[in-house]
Design an enzyme around this catalytic site. Structure first.
Site, mmCIF file in Angstrom:
data_model
loop_
_atom_site.group_PDB
_atom_site.id
_atom_site.type_symbol
_atom_site.label_atom_id
_atom_site.label_comp_id
_atom_site.label_asym_id
_atom_site.label_seq_id
_atom_site.Cartn_x
_atom_site.Cartn_y
_atom_site.Cartn_z
ATOM 1 N N HIS A 1 -32.575 -58.769 -11.833
ATOM 2 C CA HIS A 1 -31.878 -59.991 -11.429
ATOM 3 C C HIS A 1 -31.023 -59.783 -10.187
ATOM 4 C CE1 HIS A 1 -32.235 -61.689 -15.791
ATOM 5 N NE2 HIS A 1 -33.383 -61.680 -15.141
ATOM 6 N N ASP B 1 -37.465 -64.234 -18.016
ATOM 7 C CA ASP B 1 -36.331 -63.769 -17.226
ATOM 8 C C ASP B 1 -36.768 -63.698 -15.761
ATOM 9 O OD1 ASP B 1 -37.888 -61.467 -17.009
ATOM 10 O OD2 ASP B 1 -36.672 -60.272 -18.376
#
Length: 300
Positions: A155, A210
Protein backbone atom coordinates in the site's frame (compact mmCIF):
# COMPACT_ATOMS: atom_id res chain seq x y z
CA UNK A 1 20.38 0.78 5.42
CA UNK A 2 19.95 3.36 8.12
CA UNK A 3 21.80 6.65 7.87
CA UNK A 4 23.63 7.39 11.14
CA UNK A 5 23.03 10.79 12.73
CA UNK A 6 25.28 13.46 11.28
CA UNK A 7 27.83 14.96 13.62
CA UNK A 8 27.58 18.74 13.88
CA UNK A 9 30.44 21.03 14.86
CA UNK A 10 28.08 22.48 17.43
CA UNK A 11 26.82 19.16 18.80
CA UNK A 12 26.81 19.02 22.58
CA UNK A 13 29.58 17.26 24.49
CA UNK A 14 28.13 13.84 25.38
CA UNK A 15 30.01 13.99 28.70
CA UNK A 16 28.40 17.30 29.67
CA UNK A 17 26.36 17.27 32.87
CA UNK A 18 22.60 16.92 32.23
CA UNK A 19 20.74 20.16 32.69
CA UNK A 20 23.75 22.35 32.00
CA UNK A 21 23.64 24.94 29.27
CA UNK A 22 26.26 23.06 27.27
CA UNK A 23 23.84 20.11 26.86
CA UNK A 24 21.56 22.12 24.57
CA UNK A 25 22.69 22.06 20.91
CA UNK A 26 23.15 25.34 19.12
CA UNK A 27 22.66 25.92 15.42
CA UNK A 28 24.44 28.22 13.03
CA UNK A 29 23.35 29.40 9.62
CA UNK A 30 25.41 26.73 7.87
CA UNK A 31 23.54 23.96 9.75
CA UNK A 32 20.39 24.40 7.67
CA UNK A 33 19.58 24.96 4.03
CA UNK A 34 16.91 27.65 3.96
CA UNK A 35 14.80 28.88 1.12
CA UNK A 36 13.10 32.02 2.48
CA UNK A 37 10.99 32.46 -0.61
CA UNK A 38 9.26 29.13 -0.01
CA UNK A 39 9.51 28.97 3.75
CA UNK A 40 11.21 25.57 3.52
CA UNK A 41 13.96 24.78 6.00
CA UNK A 42 15.83 21.51 5.71
CA UNK A 43 18.69 19.98 7.70
CA UNK A 44 21.96 20.05 5.79
CA UNK A 45 23.46 16.84 4.45
CA UNK A 46 26.89 16.14 3.03
CA UNK A 47 27.21 16.96 -0.65
CA UNK A 48 26.01 13.96 -2.67
CA UNK A 49 24.02 12.38 0.15
CA UNK A 50 20.68 11.05 -1.09
CA UNK A 51 17.72 9.00 0.03
CA UNK A 52 18.73 6.28 2.51
CA UNK A 53 22.35 7.24 2.04
CA UNK A 54 22.31 6.93 -1.77
CA UNK A 55 23.85 9.52 -4.01
CA UNK A 56 21.41 11.22 -6.39
CA UNK A 57 21.51 9.67 -9.84
CA UNK A 58 23.20 11.51 -12.66
CA UNK A 59 21.08 12.13 -15.73
CA UNK A 60 21.51 9.29 -18.18
CA UNK A 61 23.26 7.05 -15.62
CA UNK A 62 21.68 3.99 -13.97
CA UNK A 63 20.10 4.60 -10.60
CA UNK A 64 22.01 2.91 -7.81
CA UNK A 65 21.32 1.54 -4.35
CA UNK A 66 23.60 -0.11 -1.77
CA UNK A 67 22.57 -3.61 -2.88
CA UNK A 68 20.52 -4.83 -5.86
CA UNK A 69 16.85 -5.63 -5.38
CA UNK A 70 16.46 -9.39 -5.10
CA UNK A 71 12.93 -9.60 -6.54
CA UNK A 72 12.83 -6.63 -8.93
CA UNK A 73 14.85 -5.05 -11.69
CA UNK A 74 15.00 -1.27 -11.79
CA UNK A 75 16.54 -0.07 -15.05
CA UNK A 76 17.03 3.40 -16.43
CA UNK A 77 17.19 4.61 -20.01
CA UNK A 78 17.53 8.37 -19.92
CA UNK A 79 14.41 9.80 -18.28
CA UNK A 80 12.50 6.50 -18.50
CA UNK A 81 12.67 3.96 -15.67
CA UNK A 82 11.46 0.38 -16.11
CA UNK A 83 10.47 -1.55 -13.00
CA UNK A 84 10.19 -5.30 -13.64
CA UNK A 85 8.66 -7.77 -11.20
CA UNK A 86 11.26 -10.53 -11.32
CA UNK A 87 10.06 -13.69 -9.54
CA UNK A 88 9.17 -15.51 -12.74
CA UNK A 89 9.64 -18.93 -11.10
CA UNK A 90 6.90 -17.94 -8.64
CA UNK A 91 4.63 -16.24 -11.21
CA UNK A 92 5.93 -12.87 -9.93
CA UNK A 93 3.80 -13.32 -6.83
CA UNK A 94 4.30 -10.91 -3.96
CA UNK A 95 6.09 -12.24 -0.93
CA UNK A 96 7.38 -10.16 1.97
CA UNK A 97 10.72 -9.49 0.28
CA UNK A 98 9.12 -8.30 -2.94
CA UNK A 99 6.74 -6.04 -1.03
CA UNK A 100 9.72 -4.39 0.66
CA UNK A 101 11.63 -4.12 -2.60
CA UNK A 102 8.60 -2.57 -4.30
CA UNK A 103 8.25 0.00 -1.54
CA UNK A 104 11.94 0.97 -1.66
CA UNK A 105 11.87 1.15 -5.47
CA UNK A 106 8.75 3.35 -5.42
CA UNK A 107 10.41 5.74 -2.97
CA UNK A 108 13.58 5.78 -5.07
CA UNK A 109 11.60 6.64 -8.20
CA UNK A 110 9.52 9.27 -6.42
CA UNK A 111 12.66 10.98 -5.11
CA UNK A 112 14.54 11.02 -8.42
CA UNK A 113 13.85 14.30 -10.30
CA UNK A 114 15.41 12.92 -13.49
CA UNK A 115 12.76 10.20 -13.87
CA UNK A 116 9.95 11.49 -16.10
CA UNK A 117 8.13 8.24 -16.96
CA UNK A 118 7.93 4.79 -15.34
CA UNK A 119 7.03 1.45 -16.95
CA UNK A 120 5.84 -1.36 -14.66
CA UNK A 121 5.94 -4.87 -16.12
CA UNK A 122 6.56 -8.51 -15.23
CA UNK A 123 9.22 -11.05 -16.11
CA UNK A 124 8.28 -14.20 -18.00
CA UNK A 125 4.73 -15.26 -18.88
CA UNK A 126 2.92 -13.65 -15.92
CA UNK A 127 2.53 -10.02 -14.94
CA UNK A 128 1.83 -10.83 -11.28
CA UNK A 129 -0.14 -13.68 -9.72
CA UNK A 130 -0.95 -11.68 -6.59
CA UNK A 131 0.12 -12.52 -3.07
CA UNK A 132 2.38 -15.53 -2.52
CA UNK A 133 -0.07 -17.98 -0.90
CA UNK A 134 2.72 -20.44 -0.14
CA UNK A 135 4.52 -17.79 1.89
CA UNK A 136 1.33 -17.04 3.80
CA UNK A 137 0.86 -20.74 4.54
CA UNK A 138 4.47 -21.08 5.73
CA UNK A 139 3.90 -18.19 8.14
CA UNK A 140 1.58 -20.49 10.10
CA UNK A 141 0.16 -18.79 13.18
CA UNK A 142 1.86 -15.56 12.10
CA UNK A 143 -0.07 -15.48 8.82
CA UNK A 144 -2.31 -12.54 9.86
CA UNK A 145 0.74 -10.46 10.83
CA UNK A 146 2.58 -11.58 7.68
CA UNK A 147 -0.33 -10.50 5.48
CA UNK A 148 -0.64 -7.14 7.26
CA UNK A 149 3.06 -6.39 6.75
CA UNK A 150 2.98 -7.48 3.12
CA UNK A 151 -0.15 -5.44 2.40
CA UNK A 152 1.23 -2.46 4.32
CA UNK A 153 4.39 -2.40 2.20
CA UNK A 154 2.35 -2.81 -0.98
CA UNK A 155 0.00 0.00 0.00
CA UNK A 156 2.84 2.41 0.75
CA UNK A 157 4.42 1.56 -2.60
CA UNK A 158 1.15 2.12 -4.47
CA UNK A 159 0.61 5.42 -2.66
CA UNK A 160 4.05 6.63 -3.79
CA UNK A 161 3.47 5.55 -7.39
CA UNK A 162 -0.02 7.06 -7.51
CA UNK A 163 1.00 10.38 -5.95
CA UNK A 164 4.35 10.90 -7.65
CA UNK A 165 4.29 13.51 -10.40
CA UNK A 166 5.75 11.06 -12.92
CA UNK A 167 3.29 9.10 -15.10
CA UNK A 168 3.31 5.33 -14.48
CA UNK A 169 2.49 2.92 -17.33
CA UNK A 170 1.57 -0.73 -16.78
CA UNK A 171 2.84 -3.05 -19.51
CA UNK A 172 0.77 -6.14 -18.76
CA UNK A 173 2.65 -9.07 -20.28
CA UNK A 174 0.45 -11.87 -18.91
CA UNK A 175 -2.06 -12.70 -16.21
CA UNK A 176 -2.65 -10.03 -13.57
CA UNK A 177 -4.37 -11.61 -10.57
CA UNK A 178 -5.15 -10.36 -7.08
CA UNK A 179 -2.56 -7.76 -6.08
CA UNK A 180 -1.25 -7.86 -9.66
CA UNK A 181 -4.66 -6.71 -10.90
CA UNK A 182 -4.64 -4.05 -8.17
CA UNK A 183 -1.26 -2.76 -9.34
CA UNK A 184 -2.59 -2.33 -12.87
CA UNK A 185 -5.56 -0.35 -11.54
CA UNK A 186 -3.25 1.99 -9.62
CA UNK A 187 -1.16 2.97 -12.65
CA UNK A 188 -1.98 5.99 -14.78
CA UNK A 189 -2.08 4.21 -18.14
CA UNK A 190 -2.08 0.53 -19.10
CA UNK A 191 -1.14 -1.42 -22.22
CA UNK A 192 -1.90 -5.15 -22.32
CA UNK A 193 -0.57 -7.97 -24.43
CA UNK A 194 -3.24 -9.90 -26.32
CA UNK A 195 -2.54 -12.88 -24.06
CA UNK A 196 -3.09 -10.93 -20.83
CA UNK A 197 -5.89 -11.93 -18.46
CA UNK A 198 -7.29 -10.19 -15.39
CA UNK A 199 -8.95 -11.64 -12.30
CA UNK A 200 -9.44 -10.37 -8.76
CA UNK A 201 -8.98 -13.87 -7.26
CA UNK A 202 -9.01 -12.65 -3.62
CA UNK A 203 -12.27 -14.20 -2.46
CA UNK A 204 -11.38 -17.44 -4.23
CA UNK A 205 -8.60 -17.75 -1.64
CA UNK A 206 -10.85 -16.62 1.22
CA UNK A 207 -9.29 -13.15 1.29
CA UNK A 208 -10.71 -9.67 0.89
CA UNK A 209 -9.36 -7.31 -1.80
CA UNK A 210 -6.44 -5.00 -1.07
CA UNK A 211 -3.80 -3.09 -3.01
CA UNK A 212 -6.11 -0.10 -3.67
CA UNK A 213 -8.47 -2.17 -5.84
CA UNK A 214 -11.54 -1.16 -3.82
CA UNK A 215 -10.59 2.48 -4.47
CA UNK A 216 -9.49 2.51 -8.10
CA UNK A 217 -11.46 -0.32 -9.70
CA UNK A 218 -15.01 1.05 -9.11
CA UNK A 219 -13.83 4.42 -10.41
CA UNK A 220 -12.53 2.79 -13.60
CA UNK A 221 -15.32 0.31 -14.41
CA UNK A 222 -18.17 1.16 -12.01
CA UNK A 223 -19.48 -0.45 -8.84
CA UNK A 224 -21.63 -3.19 -10.43
CA UNK A 225 -18.81 -4.60 -12.50
CA UNK A 226 -16.39 -4.29 -9.58
CA UNK A 227 -18.72 -6.30 -7.32
CA UNK A 228 -19.01 -8.96 -10.03
CA UNK A 229 -15.24 -9.27 -10.41
CA UNK A 230 -14.60 -9.33 -6.67
CA UNK A 231 -17.34 -11.82 -5.79
CA UNK A 232 -17.25 -14.17 -8.77
CA UNK A 233 -13.54 -13.88 -9.67
CA UNK A 234 -14.53 -13.71 -13.31
CA UNK A 235 -11.53 -13.78 -15.67
CA UNK A 236 -11.38 -11.00 -18.25
CA UNK A 237 -9.41 -11.39 -21.45
CA UNK A 238 -7.52 -8.43 -22.90
CA UNK A 239 -10.23 -7.44 -25.36
CA UNK A 240 -12.89 -7.26 -22.65
CA UNK A 241 -10.45 -5.38 -20.41
CA UNK A 242 -10.08 -2.83 -23.21
CA UNK A 243 -13.85 -2.64 -23.71
CA UNK A 244 -14.40 -2.07 -19.97
CA UNK A 245 -11.71 0.61 -19.80
CA UNK A 246 -9.24 -1.32 -17.65
CA UNK A 247 -6.49 -0.81 -20.23
CA UNK A 248 -5.83 1.82 -22.89
CA UNK A 249 -4.36 -0.42 -25.59
CA UNK A 250 -4.05 -4.09 -26.53
CA UNK A 251 -1.11 -5.18 -28.69
CA UNK A 252 0.62 -8.44 -29.66
CA UNK A 253 3.05 -9.62 -26.99
CA UNK A 254 6.14 -8.86 -29.09
CA UNK A 255 4.94 -5.28 -29.52
CA UNK A 256 4.16 -4.69 -25.84
CA UNK A 257 7.44 -3.18 -24.62
CA UNK A 258 8.01 -1.12 -27.80
CA UNK A 259 4.50 0.32 -27.39
CA UNK A 260 5.08 1.05 -23.69
CA UNK A 261 8.47 2.62 -24.40
CA UNK A 262 7.02 4.78 -27.18
CA UNK A 263 4.30 6.07 -24.86
CA UNK A 264 6.83 6.59 -22.05
CA UNK A 265 9.10 8.58 -24.39
CA UNK A 266 6.15 10.79 -25.36
CA UNK A 267 5.30 11.44 -21.71
CA UNK A 268 8.94 11.92 -20.69
CA UNK A 269 9.26 14.75 -23.21
CA UNK A 270 6.10 16.41 -21.91
CA UNK A 271 5.32 18.79 -19.01
CA UNK A 272 6.03 16.55 -16.00
CA UNK A 273 4.86 19.14 -13.47
CA UNK A 274 1.53 19.51 -15.29
CA UNK A 275 1.16 15.72 -15.39
CA UNK A 276 1.71 15.65 -11.64
CA UNK A 277 -1.03 18.24 -11.16
CA UNK A 278 -3.38 16.17 -13.33
CA UNK A 279 -2.75 13.11 -11.12
CA UNK A 280 -3.32 15.13 -7.95
CA UNK A 281 -6.52 16.71 -9.26
CA UNK A 282 -8.00 13.36 -10.25
CA UNK A 283 -7.15 11.79 -6.89
CA UNK A 284 -8.67 14.74 -5.03
CA UNK A 285 -11.85 14.60 -7.11
CA UNK A 286 -12.92 11.46 -5.25
CA UNK A 287 -13.80 13.40 -2.13
CA UNK A 288 -13.65 17.14 -2.88
CA UNK A 289 -16.71 19.29 -3.52
CA UNK A 290 -17.18 20.95 -6.91
CA UNK A 291 -16.07 24.31 -5.52
CA UNK A 292 -13.01 22.85 -3.78
CA UNK A 293 -12.03 20.96 -6.92
CA UNK A 294 -12.28 24.10 -9.06
CA UNK A 295 -10.15 25.97 -6.52
CA UNK A 296 -7.52 23.24 -6.82
CA UNK A 297 -7.71 23.62 -10.61
CA UNK A 298 -7.18 27.36 -10.29
CA UNK A 299 -4.14 26.93 -8.09
CA UNK A 300 -2.67 24.13 -10.22
Amino acid sequence: PVVPPLASPDAPDPTARAGSRSSAPTFRSQDVCSRPESGIVRPSLPVGAGLLGRRPSSKGAPMSRPAPYSTLRLERNGAIATLTLARASHANSLDLTMSRDLLHAAIELDEDPDVRAVILTGEGKMFCAGGDLAGMKEAGARAPAYIKELAGNLHLAISRLARMRTPVIAAVNGTAAGAGFSLVCATDLAIAAESAKFTMAYTGAGLSPDGSSSYFLPRIIGTRRTVELMMTNRVLNSELALEWGLVNQVVPLDELMPAAEKLAAQLASGPTHAFGVVKKLLLNSAYDSLESQMEHETRG
